[in-house]
Each structure stands twice: as structure tokens, then as C-alpha cells.
Design an enzyme around this catalytic site. Structure first.
Site, PDB file in Angstrom:
ATOM      1  N   ASP A  14      38.985 -38.238 -66.467  1.00 42.92           N
ATOM      2  CA  ASP A  14      38.784 -39.589 -65.949  1.00 42.92           C
ATOM      3  C   ASP A  14      39.950 -39.998 -65.027  1.00 42.92           C
ATOM      4  O   ASP A  14      41.115 -39.745 -65.344  1.00 42.92           O
ATOM      5  CB  ASP A  14      38.707 -40.544 -67.154  1.00 42.92           C
ATOM      6  N   GLU A  53      44.733 -19.906 -71.588  1.00 40.33           N
ATOM      7  CA  GLU A  53      45.096 -19.205 -72.831  1.00 40.33           C
ATOM      8  C   GLU A  53      43.879 -18.986 -73.719  1.00 40.33           C
ATOM      9  O   GLU A  53      43.927 -18.210 -74.665  1.00 40.33           O
ATOM     10  CB  GLU A  53      46.112 -20.035 -73.640  1.00 40.33           C
TER      11      GLU A  53
HETATM   12  C1  NOJ Z   1      35.971 -44.010 -64.478  1.00 36.45           C
HETATM   13  C2  NOJ Z   1      34.853 -44.046 -65.450  1.00 36.45           C
HETATM   14  O1  NOJ Z   1      33.787 -43.261 -64.981  1.00 36.45           O
HETATM   15  C3  NOJ Z   1      34.496 -45.499 -65.629  1.00 36.45           C
HETATM   16  O2  NOJ Z   1      33.298 -45.671 -66.331  1.00 36.45           O
HETATM   17  C4  NOJ Z   1      35.654 -46.190 -66.296  1.00 36.45           C
HETATM   18  O3  NOJ Z   1      35.388 -47.571 -66.396  1.00 36.45           O
HETATM   19  C5  NOJ Z   1      36.946 -45.991 -65.515  1.00 36.45           C
HETATM   20  N1  NOJ Z   1      37.114 -44.646 -65.061  1.00 36.45           N
HETATM   21  C6  NOJ Z   1      38.132 -46.357 -66.354  1.00 36.45           C
HETATM   22  O4  NOJ Z   1      38.334 -45.423 -67.367  1.00 36.45           O
END
Ligand code: NOJ
Ligand code: CA
Length: 562
Positions: free
Chosen positions: A221, A272
Site C-alpha cells: 500500500d 530467501e
Molecule cells: C491505498 C488504498 O488502496 C486505499 O484504499 C487506502 O485508503 C489508502 N491507500 C490508505 O491506506
């Protein structure tokens, strides 16, 4: 069941055969997939119970949005414990059962890792709040003194991606206003300080925790956001900037050079392990040439191609981004990826036909002008998917697109739950419209999503004919189109092929050959008459008289006489 594809980590893949190079990866949004206990929220046993339908669809892997312990302020992208399952979704044992059942069906499993920020309920953040400025506990996050005479102004002018300021002031244990902490997203999502050694070590541990359990990889993310410019300079994004990033001149909290060292470190950890474990970055950077920096040979394996997702249904734009993607990614030895929908954007059965401006992250509501008729929107979406699934590389699908689901733009305000909606006082609708629970059966409560009829977001009545049970019986349904395309794609190994443009079909048409398949996508051109000597393998919408009108894509194969 396709047991012959059973996932076996013990067999090292031959070089060049890494599964992720050509895989079709299906995104599961767990809270909206299938609910096993009737509380209206999808869960891990629900996913396990529906795996046969994914095996029938013919996907190679699935990516699960977060199901870890979380107060759910941002639907799980606010993690309080990275190494446990939220009771809402089940237990670690449920996860192991699901993983085993997926692997038995030859489906790989990627989990979502959220390293930019934790939840404010994470033990570390709670400890930071209880500790003094300058303490080891505070150093894991980004705490700063405020500006102004009494520190009453935030340390800089950064705005949260969900709207409102990106800083929140804490109250110290003695009741006095104290320092401020940074949160690029909601105030319940404090950003980690990635210069901090303890943070780095903790994430190595988290990676190993899930790798030891047998996951095939991670979707990372905000992969462009972990490192911030240490000066924390003021910054105002341009009004056109996509909310998650993607500006020509990057913000001081995105695309900082130091971020790449983190993925080199993680790459070494994944190496690994046996099998082909993969990292896929969610890096909202523009252009695709910059995205390629995330997938250099010692970094991530894949990154989402957001320029492709953002492209309009326009021949020149699509041709340009396809050419540039193939060049940029192959330039660093990585596969290109392709994606049209996910849990953050308006579903492509609606988005590709919108006539009004729809900046990413804003969402659409009942007052949005130019929402297409369902039949028009889904016709174009099917053409777009039929084009995408013929491209070499790896493709991402988002749950429900195989049913042709459209955006639920008409959710009532009181049902909406995206923090964007609250933080902008309803000015931006946010992302709930693409997160509505799936319709499985047309005449069951909650369309078979939960046996009680509960559903955390209301499902529109108009979805009854789109239920999987209905589409399974209809040869020309969107579901059967996806199944057919995935089967043909696997047979012809399109994911590992090479694209060669076929310019002879005129303007407004994208046509190319890949691995013996001729693909003709009529985006906006005059009717195309298919060439003789070709057998039609698939059409996004049934055609007549071998004529391909606008918003239709076909796959053909040259007939060879023995
Ligand atoms: C991207 C994610 O796809 C989204 O849903 C989220 O709100 C933000 N990052 C923050 O984590
Ligand atoms: Ca449930």
C-alpha cells in the site's frame, strides 16, 4: 477443480517462468465478497466457501485487501496488529484454511501490506501518545512541534489525501496541548517514520510472519509514500493532481529516492524463500517511465499501471500508454501490468463512459451529470476488458467486474462510510460506490452475500439480473465472457507473448497480434469488416455479419489449412 495447477512452493520455478509475469490476479475486497456468519460483513470463511467459483473463472492468483486487526476507520487500511486477523474477518486458522484451499485449486494468494501508516490503535502509537516528545516511542512516527507562538499551528501546510489537514495535535497526558503528528490519510492513520531502524526491523518481521504461513506475495500500500523529505517543506498540490499521487513534480511525501532501499531490503527477504514470492507496489506515480523505477531487478516484481487505468477510452491514448508501458517495463526486465478497476476508483463499467470530469478519489453521487445507461457502460467495459486480457504481461481484475457490476452512485448519504465523505463534509463522495457487496444469487437474501440479508452497504435492486447464478446460465453473459477470455488466454499463453500492432484496420481501431491471436478493438472507428480466413475466438458483445461496431473487441485466429 484444477488440481494439476496445485501451488507447490518447494519446486523452484525455472528462470523466466515466474508466475507473476503473466498472471491474472483477482482482487478480493474481503468485507464485500461473501459473508459466512450473517453480520453483513464479508469474511475469510466466506471467501473459502466461494473459492470454486474463482477456480471456474480461471484466475491465477488473488490479492486480498487488508483483513488484519483494525478499528476499520479506513476499511482495514488502518492496521492495529499486522500479524493477526480482525475478528470481523475470522481467525488466523481461518486464514490458513483459506490459503490451503486456494493453493489446492492452483490459486496463489497475495496479502495487502500497509507500511506507510498504522492505526492510531496500534500499540506503538498508543505508547507514543503516552511518552514524552523526543522519546524512542515517538520516534517511530512523525511527531513535530507546531509553529506559532504556542505551537498552535501545524508544522507545515500539508493536506490529507482524504481532505482536511495532514496533521493532528495531541493532548499530553497532563491535559496540555502537545505536539502534532503526521497522517497523509485519516487522523486515525499516523505515518511511520521510515528512517527509524525499529520500524524497518518490525516490517521485516511482519513480512516473514506471512511468508512463513505460505503467502505468495504482498501488495504494498502507498509504495511511493513511505519516505518523506526530511525538511517537511510546505507543499500545495496542483488542482488536477490525482489524490493518491501521480504528479509530474512529486510531492515531498511521494517518490522520495530513499524509498527504493526499503524494497531492495524486502526483495532480499523474499528471495530467501522457496517458490516465487512477489511484491506488487501500489505506487501512484506518473508517468509509466517513473513507475518502472519500482520494478528494477532488485526491487519489486510488479507495480500497478495506473496510467493505463486512468486512460480514457480513446485509441491514441490507449496505444500510447500500451507502447510506453511495454517499453518502460521491459527496459528494466519487468512485466507490464494492466488494470481497469479496484476498490479506490469508479468501476469501469461506469467510468469509461462518464462524460463529466471525475478526478480519482472523488467518486460520483446521484447528482453527477452524464452517468451512462447500464447497457452502454457495460458494453464498453467488456470491450475494454477483452482488449486488456489480450495484452502481454499480468492483469488485475477487481471482484464483481466479471459480473459487469457498475458503480453504485446512488447510495444514500447515511449509508456511506468512506472517510473521504466525512472529512470533506460530503463534498467528495469517496469510494463506497465500488465497494458494494457482491450479488451471488438473484433470489436469496442480500443476493446470497449473507444468509441473513445483512449487507454493510445496501445493494441496488437493479443488480438481481447480474447475480452470478443468473449469469452462469447465460452463454453471452459478462461472466461467461470473462471465463472464455481467461481460458483462451491461458491456452495461447497471451500473458507471455509479444505485441505486434496491425495497422491495417484504420483510425479509431486498435488492432494487434499476440501469440497467433489477432485482436481488433473498435474504440471509435467506422464498422470494421473482419478479414477472411480467420476464425472468431471471442467477441466482447455478440456481432453480426462479421462486422465489429464501436465499443466491441474481438479475438481471431488465422485458419491454417493442413
Ligand atoms: C491505498 C488504498 O488502496 C486505499 O484504499 C487506502 O485508503 C489508502 N491507500 C490508505 O491506506
Ligand atoms: Ca461476516
Amino acid at each position: 477443480m484444477t488440481l494439476e495447477h496445485d501451488v507447490d512452493h518447494a519446486t523452484p520455478a525455472a528462470a523466466g517462468h515466474e508466475w507473476w509475469r503473466s498472471a491474472v490476479i483477482y482482487q478480493i475486497y474481503p468485507r464485500s465478497f461473501a459473508d459466512s456468519n450473517g453480520d453483513g460483513i464479508g469474511d475469510l470463511p466466506g471467501i473459502t466457501s466461494r473459492l470454486d467459483s474463482l477456480a471456474e473463472l480461471g484466475i491465477d492468483a488473488m490479492w486480498l485487501s487488508p483483513f488484519m486487526t483494525s478499528p476499520q476507520k479506513d476499511a482495514g487500511y488502518d492496521v492495529a496488529d499486522y500479524c493477526d486477523v480482525d475478528p470481523l474477518f475470522g481467525t488466523l486458522e481461518d486464514f490458513d484454511d483459506m490459503l490451503r484451499a486456494a493453493h489446492e485449486r492452483g490459486i496463489r494468494v497475495i496479502v495487502d501490506l500497509v507500511p506507510n501508516h498504522s492505526s492510531d490503535q496500534h500499540l506503538w502509537f498508543q505508547q507514543a501518545l503516552a511518552s514524552a516528545p523526543g522519546s524512542r516511542e515517538r520516534a517511530r512516527y512523525i511527531f513535530r512541534d507546531g509553529r506559532g507562538e504556542n505551537g498552535e499551528l501545524p508544522p507545515n501546510n500539508w493536506q490529507s489525501i482524504f481532505g482536511g489537514p495532514a496533521w493532528t495535535r495531541v493532548t499530553d497526558p497532563d491535559g496540555v496541548p502537545g505536539q502534532w503528528y503526521l497522517h497523509l490519510f485519516d487522523s486515525s492513520q499516523p505515518d511511520f517514520d521510515w528512517d527509524n531502524e525499529e520500524v524497518k526491523e518490525e516490517f521485516r518481521r511482519i513480512l516473514r510472519f506471512w511468508l512463513d504461513r505460505g503467502v505468495d506475495g504482498f501488495r504494498v500500500d502507498v509504495a511511493h509514500g513511505l519516505v518523506k523529505d526530511s525538511q517537511l517543506p510546505d507543499y500545495t498540490p496542483s488542482p488536477e493532481a490525482a489524490s493518491m499521487g501521480g504528479e509530474e513534480t512529486p510531492a515531498p511525501y511521494f517518490e522520495q529516492a530513499g524509498v527504493h532501499e526499503i524494497y531492495r531490503d524486502w526483495h532480499r527477504i523474499l528471495s530467501e524463500y522457496d517458490g516465487d514470492r512477489a511484491l506488487c507496489g501500489e505506487a501512484w506515480v506518473s508517468s509509466v517511465e517513473k513507475m518502472a523505477l519500482w520494478v528494477r531487478p532488485d526491487e519489486m516484481h510488479q507495480t500497478f499501471n495506473f496510467d493505463y487505468l486512468m486512460a480514457s477510452w480513446d485509441e491514441a491514448e490507449l496505444r500510447d500508454i500500451i507502447d510506453r508501458s511495454l517499453a518502460a517495463f521491459s527496459g528494466v526486465g519487468a512485466p507490464s501490468t494492466w488494470v481497469l478497476s479496484n476498490h479506490d476508483v469508479v468501476r469501469h463499467a461506469t467510468r469509461l463512459s462518464l462524460t463529466g470530469e471525475n478526478p480519482q478519489g472523488t467518486g460520483i453521487g446521484p447528482d453527477f451529470p452524464g452517468i451512462p445507461q447500464y447497457e452502454d457502460g457495460v458494453r464498453r467495459a467488456r470491450a475494454a476488458t477483452t482488449l486488456m486480457l489480450a495484452l502481454p504481461g499480468s492483469s488485475y481484475l477487481y471482484q464483481g467486474e466479471e459480473l459487469g457490476l457498475d458503480e453504485v452512485h446512488d447510495l444514500p448519504g447515511e449509508a456511506r462510510q468512506d472517510p473521504t465523505w466525512f472529512r470533506t463534509q460530503g463534498e467528495r463522495y469517496g469510494r463506497d460506490g465500488c465497494r458494494v457487496p457482491l450479488p451471488w444469487e438473484d433470489s436469496a437474501p442480500a443476493f446470497g452475500f449473507s444468509h441473513t440479508g445483512e449487507s454493510w452497504l445496501p445493494q441496488p435492486k437493479r443488480w438481481a439480473p447480474l447475480a452470478r447464478s443468473v449469469q452462469a446460465q447465460q452463454p453471452a453473459s459478462t461472466l461467461n465472457l470473462y471465463r472464455r477470455l481467461l481460458q483462451l488466454r491461458r491456452e495461447a499463453d497471451l500473458g507471455s507473448g509479444t505485441l505486434e500492432w496491425a495497422p491495417e484496420f484504420g483510425s479509431g481501431v486498435l488492432a494487434f497480434r499476440n501469440s497467433g491471436v489477432l485482436v481488433v478493438a473498435n474504440i471509435s472507428g467506422a464498422d470494421v469488416t473482419l478479414p477472411d480466413g480467420h476464425e472468431v475466438l471471442a467477441t466482447s458483445t455478440p456481432i453480426e455479419n462479421r462486422t465489429v461496431p464501436r465499443d466491441v473487441t474481438v479475438w481471431l485466429k488465422e485458419i491454417t489449412h493442413q
